[in-house]
Scaffold this motif. Structure first.
Motif, PDB file in Angstrom:
ATOM      1  N   GLY A 199      -8.599  -6.288   6.716  1.00 48.18           N
ATOM      2  CA  GLY A 199      -7.495  -5.651   5.913  1.00 48.18           C
ATOM      3  C   GLY A 199      -7.865  -5.591   4.594  1.00 48.18           C
ATOM      4  O   GLY A 199      -7.395  -4.699   3.829  1.00 48.18           O
ATOM      5  N   LEU A 200      -8.111  -6.894   4.136  1.00 47.86           N
ATOM      6  CA  LEU A 200      -8.329  -7.042   2.703  1.00 47.86           C
ATOM      7  C   LEU A 200      -9.564  -6.215   2.178  1.00 47.86           C
ATOM      8  O   LEU A 200      -9.428  -5.603   1.113  1.00 47.86           O
ATOM      9  N   ALA A 201     -10.411  -6.178   2.804  1.00 51.80           N
ATOM     10  CA  ALA A 201     -11.602  -5.348   2.355  1.00 51.80           C
ATOM     11  C   ALA A 201     -11.168  -3.848   2.456  1.00 51.80           C
ATOM     12  O   ALA A 201     -11.641  -3.079   1.661  1.00 51.80           O
ATOM     13  N   GLU A 202     -10.594  -3.311   3.477  1.00 53.05           N
ATOM     14  CA  GLU A 202      -9.816  -2.107   3.437  1.00 53.05           C
ATOM     15  C   GLU A 202      -9.091  -1.619   1.980  1.00 53.05           C
ATOM     16  O   GLU A 202      -8.909  -0.688   1.561  1.00 53.05           O
ATOM     17  N   PRO A 254      -6.320  11.667   6.148  1.00 51.32           N
ATOM     18  CA  PRO A 254      -7.166  10.644   6.706  1.00 51.32           C
ATOM     19  C   PRO A 254      -8.362   9.973   5.833  1.00 51.32           C
ATOM     20  O   PRO A 254      -8.770  10.877   4.972  1.00 51.32           O
ATOM     21  N   ALA A 255      -8.409   8.662   5.757  1.00 50.46           N
ATOM     22  CA  ALA A 255      -9.383   7.838   4.500  1.00 50.46           C
ATOM     23  C   ALA A 255      -9.483   6.569   5.187  1.00 50.46           C
ATOM     24  O   ALA A 255      -8.380   5.848   5.888  1.00 50.46           O
ATOM     25  N   VAL A 256     -10.323   6.014   4.895  1.00 45.43           N
ATOM     26  CA  VAL A 256     -10.965   4.894   5.452  1.00 45.43           C
ATOM     27  C   VAL A 256      -9.792   3.697   4.801  1.00 45.43           C
ATOM     28  O   VAL A 256      -9.748   3.735   3.533  1.00 45.43           O
ATOM     29  N   GLY A 257      -9.058   3.059   5.321  1.00 42.65           N
ATOM     30  CA  GLY A 257      -8.342   1.971   5.086  1.00 42.65           C
ATOM     31  C   GLY A 257      -6.687   2.467   4.773  1.00 42.65           C
ATOM     32  O   GLY A 257      -5.948   1.477   4.955  1.00 42.65           O
ATOM     33  N   GLU A 258      -6.417   3.644   4.760  1.00 43.77           N
ATOM     34  CA  GLU A 258      -5.201   4.093   4.589  1.00 43.77           C
ATOM     35  C   GLU A 258      -4.724   4.237   6.012  1.00 43.77           C
ATOM     36  O   GLU A 258      -5.171   4.709   6.928  1.00 43.77           O
ATOM     37  N   ASP A 259      -3.230   3.539   5.978  1.00 43.48           N
ATOM     38  CA  ASP A 259      -2.431   3.315   7.122  1.00 43.48           C
ATOM     39  C   ASP A 259      -2.105   4.650   7.879  1.00 43.48           C
ATOM     40  O   ASP A 259      -1.972   4.527   9.232  1.00 43.48           O
TER      41      ASP A 259
END
Length: 323
Positions: A221-224, A30-35
């Motif tokens: 999404g781009l920011a992530e 788990p991480a910010v931005g990872e799907d």
């Protein structure tokens, strides 16, 4: 707390810091931005993603299938299995459950995914149906959100805000017409393709990163991608694909199409020497697509969209305030 995704700072502090036991086979957790999680099985990789659908009522079953499987596909891995939990309020009837289960079955058949388990219950914990889906797939290679590199081109497929427009047309159609949206636009917005499986698998050998922009839309999404990759991204807003019916519906409810639910859009970063091959793949699929920007060295912002700068991997999605 605000409705919607947790702010990344709170997420890191209270959730992501608590990951249970360490396991060596976990390649991406788990991480910010990872799907999705990536687990090394020894010669193959298991990709797993869980997503709840809480920002829709009439499309909840269908969205549960496509949103969760999209996040497996953007890893470059074919979604294969789905486990689904359905939570119904006490006011729900058998017809509501029948419709949700039918949507799940039909959507899963469309993309060749087997429903292998889950849970169903009626509970006072929810006031409208909530569906939580876990999608899984196995592949020989993977793509992450955090792989974008300076110099890469940024590609998108389909239309910014299309998932939000479908929800607005389906759950708030009458209100949209009262607010001046033409009925033909409302009907047109109900039929957007919200799966990215075909194009994600087609681009997996070319892309340095891929992402499925859900809450917070293309901007979020781009920011992530930028945050996960340690880069910045510059985008031409005029190059971002959308449609008149999306703009009309979003405008009627005070929502920016670039900052709202956009399942069905694929964001991908591609090195210059792979750009032509990637574009040829998308042309061959007949999928609407555009080059919308470039990845640059890390700056004091994550994303610059024609002068509007985003500094955090979080964009508030106003759609959720309607429920």
């Amino acid at each position: 707390m605000k409705v919607g995704k947790l702010h990344p700072q709170l997420l890191r502090q209270l959730v992501l810091a608590r990951r249970g036991a360490w396991r060596r086979e976990v390649v991406v957790g788990p991480a910010v931005g990872e799907d999705a999680a990536i687990i090394d099985l020894g010669g193959a990789y298991l990709v797993v993603h869980t997503d709840p659908i809480s920002g829709s009522v009439k499309l909840v079953g269908r969205l549960a299938v496509f949103v969760s499987t999209n996040d497996v596909a953007v890893r470059g891995v074919e979604p294969m299995w789905l486990s689904v939990s359905i939570f119904l309020p006490s006011a729900a009837g058998e017809g509501d459950l029948d419709e949700i289960a039918r949507q799940i079955d039909e959507a899963a058949r469309e993309i060749g995914v087997a429903v292998v388990g889950g849970h169903t219950e009626v509970t006072t914990a929810v006031t409208r149906p909530v569906v939580v889906a876990t999608a899984m797939g196995v592949g020989r290679r993977y793509v992450t959100t955090g792989g974008a590199r300076p110099g890469d081109y940024v590609l998108m497929t389909k239309y910014a805000g299309q998932e939000a427009a479908s929800i607005l047309a389906t759950d708030f159609g009458e209100e949209a017409v009262r607010r001046g949206v033409d009925k033909s636009a409302v009907e047109a917005a109900k039929s957007f393709n919200i799966s990215v499986i075909r194009e994600a698998l087609a681009l997996a050998d070319f892309a340095t990163s891929m992402h499925d922009p859900t809450e917070g839309g293309v901007a979020g999404g781009l920011a992530e991608i930028a945050y996960a990759s340690g880069v910045s991204i510059v985008v031409d807003r005029g190059a971002v694909l959308t449609r008149p019916e999306i703009e009309a519906l979003c405008r009627a409810f005070g929502i920016d199409p670039l900052k709202t639910l956009s399942s069905g859009v694929l964001l991908a970063t591609v090195p210059p020497n792979q750009l032509d091959a990637a574009l040829n793949k998308l042309r061959g699929l007949g999928v609407p697509h555009a080059v919308i920007g470039r990845v640059v060295e890390k700056s004091d912002y994550l994303v610059d969209i024609s002068g509007e700068k985003i500094h955090e991997p979080y964009v508030e999605d106003k759609l959720f305030s309607l429920f």
